[in-house]
Design a protein around this motif. Structure first.
Motif, PDB file in Angstrom:
ATOM      1  N   ASP A  82       0.834  -1.207   0.000  1.00 14.18           N
ATOM      2  CA  ASP A  82       0.000   0.000   0.000  1.00 14.18           C
ATOM      3  C   ASP A  82       0.871   1.260   0.000  1.00 14.18           C
ATOM      4  O   ASP A  82       0.582   2.226  -0.714  1.00 14.18           O
ATOM      5  CB  ASP A  82      -0.945   0.010   1.205  1.00 14.18           C
ATOM      6  CG  ASP A  82      -2.070  -1.006   1.084  1.00 14.18           C
ATOM      7  OD1 ASP A  82      -2.353  -1.445  -0.059  1.00 14.18           O
ATOM      8  OD2 ASP A  82      -2.662  -1.353   2.117  1.00 14.18           O
ATOM      9  N   ARG A 129       3.895   1.571  -1.189  1.00  9.38           N
ATOM     10  CA  ARG A 129       4.524   1.708  -2.502  1.00  9.38           C
ATOM     11  C   ARG A 129       3.534   2.203  -3.550  1.00  9.38           C
ATOM     12  O   ARG A 129       3.887   3.026  -4.397  1.00  9.38           O
ATOM     13  CB  ARG A 129       5.128   0.375  -2.935  1.00  9.38           C
ATOM     14  CG  ARG A 129       6.333  -0.016  -2.106  1.00  9.38           C
ATOM     15  CD  ARG A 129       6.903  -1.328  -2.559  1.00  9.38           C
ATOM     16  NE  ARG A 129       7.966  -1.776  -1.682  1.00  9.38           N
ATOM     17  CZ  ARG A 129       8.901  -2.647  -2.047  1.00  9.38           C
ATOM     18  NH1 ARG A 129       8.902  -3.161  -3.261  1.00  9.38           N
ATOM     19  NH2 ARG A 129       9.820  -3.006  -1.195  1.00  9.38           N
ATOM     20  N   ILE A 130       2.316   1.710  -3.503  1.00  6.31           N
ATOM     21  CA  ILE A 130       1.282   2.169  -4.444  1.00  6.31           C
ATOM     22  C   ILE A 130       1.001   3.654  -4.230  1.00  6.31           C
ATOM     23  O   ILE A 130       0.935   4.431  -5.188  1.00  6.31           O
ATOM     24  CB  ILE A 130      -0.004   1.329  -4.305  1.00  6.31           C
ATOM     25  CG1 ILE A 130       0.241  -0.083  -4.830  1.00  6.31           C
ATOM     26  CG2 ILE A 130      -1.167   1.991  -5.048  1.00  6.31           C
ATOM     27  CD1 ILE A 130      -0.875  -1.068  -4.496  1.00  6.31           C
ATOM     28  N   THR A 131       0.849   4.051  -2.982  1.00  5.83           N
ATOM     29  CA  THR A 131       0.599   5.457  -2.659  1.00  5.83           C
ATOM     30  C   THR A 131       1.749   6.327  -3.148  1.00  5.83           C
ATOM     31  O   THR A 131       1.534   7.387  -3.748  1.00  5.83           O
ATOM     32  CB  THR A 131       0.384   5.635  -1.148  1.00  5.83           C
ATOM     33  OG1 THR A 131      -0.733   4.844  -0.741  1.00  5.83           O
ATOM     34  CG2 THR A 131       0.159   7.082  -0.777  1.00  5.83           C
ATOM     35  N   ASP A 132       2.978   5.884  -2.909  1.00  2.00           N
ATOM     36  CA  ASP A 132       4.145   6.635  -3.356  1.00  2.00           C
ATOM     37  C   ASP A 132       4.172   6.739  -4.875  1.00  2.00           C
ATOM     38  O   ASP A 132       4.442   7.813  -5.426  1.00  2.00           O
ATOM     39  CB  ASP A 132       5.426   5.981  -2.838  1.00  2.00           C
ATOM     40  CG  ASP A 132       6.665   6.770  -3.217  1.00  2.00           C
ATOM     41  OD1 ASP A 132       6.719   7.975  -2.899  1.00  2.00           O
ATOM     42  OD2 ASP A 132       7.580   6.186  -3.833  1.00  2.00           O
ATOM     43  N   TYR A 133       3.888   5.642  -5.561  1.00  2.44           N
ATOM     44  CA  TYR A 133       3.879   5.668  -7.022  1.00  2.44           C
ATOM     45  C   TYR A 133       2.796   6.619  -7.543  1.00  2.44           C
ATOM     46  O   TYR A 133       3.038   7.400  -8.458  1.00  2.44           O
ATOM     47  CB  TYR A 133       3.664   4.268  -7.604  1.00  2.44           C
ATOM     48  CG  TYR A 133       3.418   4.314  -9.087  1.00  2.44           C
ATOM     49  CD1 TYR A 133       4.470   4.561  -9.965  1.00  2.44           C
ATOM     50  CD2 TYR A 133       2.140   4.152  -9.606  1.00  2.44           C
ATOM     51  CE1 TYR A 133       4.238   4.634 -11.328  1.00  2.44           C
ATOM     52  CE2 TYR A 133       1.904   4.231 -10.963  1.00  2.44           C
ATOM     53  CZ  TYR A 133       2.968   4.473 -11.828  1.00  2.44           C
ATOM     54  OH  TYR A 133       2.732   4.557 -13.170  1.00  2.44           O
ATOM     55  N   GLU A 134       1.614   6.548  -6.958  1.00  2.12           N
ATOM     56  CA  GLU A 134       0.518   7.410  -7.408  1.00  2.12           C
ATOM     57  C   GLU A 134       0.832   8.886  -7.165  1.00  2.12           C
ATOM     58  O   GLU A 134       0.454   9.748  -7.960  1.00  2.12           O
ATOM     59  CB  GLU A 134      -0.785   7.015  -6.729  1.00  2.12           C
ATOM     60  CG  GLU A 134      -1.324   5.690  -7.238  1.00  2.12           C
ATOM     61  CD  GLU A 134      -2.503   5.154  -6.447  1.00  2.12           C
ATOM     62  OE1 GLU A 134      -2.762   5.644  -5.323  1.00  2.12           O
ATOM     63  OE2 GLU A 134      -3.163   4.233  -6.963  1.00  2.12           O
ATOM     64  N   ALA A 135       1.551   9.192  -6.093  1.00  6.09           N
ATOM     65  CA  ALA A 135       1.926  10.571  -5.794  1.00  6.09           C
ATOM     66  C   ALA A 135       3.090  11.047  -6.664  1.00  6.09           C
ATOM     67  O   ALA A 135       3.220  12.239  -6.925  1.00  6.09           O
ATOM     68  CB  ALA A 135       2.297  10.705  -4.322  1.00  6.09           C
ATOM     69  N   ASN A 136       3.927  10.103  -7.107  1.00  2.00           N
ATOM     70  CA  ASN A 136       5.130  10.450  -7.878  1.00  2.00           C
ATOM     71  C   ASN A 136       5.310   9.513  -9.072  1.00  2.00           C
ATOM     72  O   ASN A 136       6.282   8.766  -9.143  1.00  2.00           O
ATOM     73  CB  ASN A 136       6.372  10.365  -6.978  1.00  2.00           C
ATOM     74  CG  ASN A 136       6.237  11.182  -5.731  1.00  2.00           C
ATOM     75  OD1 ASN A 136       6.235  12.402  -5.794  1.00  2.00           O
ATOM     76  ND2 ASN A 136       6.097  10.517  -4.595  1.00  2.00           N
ATOM     77  N   PRO A 137       4.387   9.517 -10.027  1.00  2.00           N
ATOM     78  CA  PRO A 137       4.445   8.535 -11.122  1.00  2.00           C
ATOM     79  C   PRO A 137       5.676   8.669 -12.013  1.00  2.00           C
ATOM     80  O   PRO A 137       6.064   7.708 -12.680  1.00  2.00           O
ATOM     81  CB  PRO A 137       3.164   8.794 -11.905  1.00  2.00           C
ATOM     82  CG  PRO A 137       2.783  10.185 -11.571  1.00  2.00           C
ATOM     83  CD  PRO A 137       3.263  10.421 -10.173  1.00  2.00           C
TER      84      PRO A 137
END
Length: 74
Positions: A47, A49-57
């Motif tokens: 979760d 990592r997903i949040t980080d990716y979504e915030a910084n694609p």
């Protein structure tokens, strides 16, 4: 089932038969889709990592950059 006896019997098979056996075993595992449940910690990490990716694609590295980074640490 005695695993040692079974392994001895398997080793007596031809290479082609052993490869076929491995393929059959692999297919049976895939058919059951046996996946262990994630731990709470693993779920939290995914979760995060997903949040980080979504915030910084755009904050990603290419495969070449990853390999160069690893080589630089050696």
């Amino acid at each position: 089932m005695d695993i040692a006896v079974t392994l001895k019997e398997i080793k007596s098979l031809s290479i082609a038969d052993r490869i076929h056996l491995v393929q059959e075993i692999w297919e049976s595992i895939a058919a059951e889709q046996a996946c262990p449940d994630l731990t709470v910690a693993q779920k939290r990490e995914l979760d995060r990592r997903i949040t980080d990716y979504e915030a910084n694609p755009d904050d990603v590295m290419t495969w070449e950059e990853i390999k160069a980074s690893i080589r630089g640490q050696q």
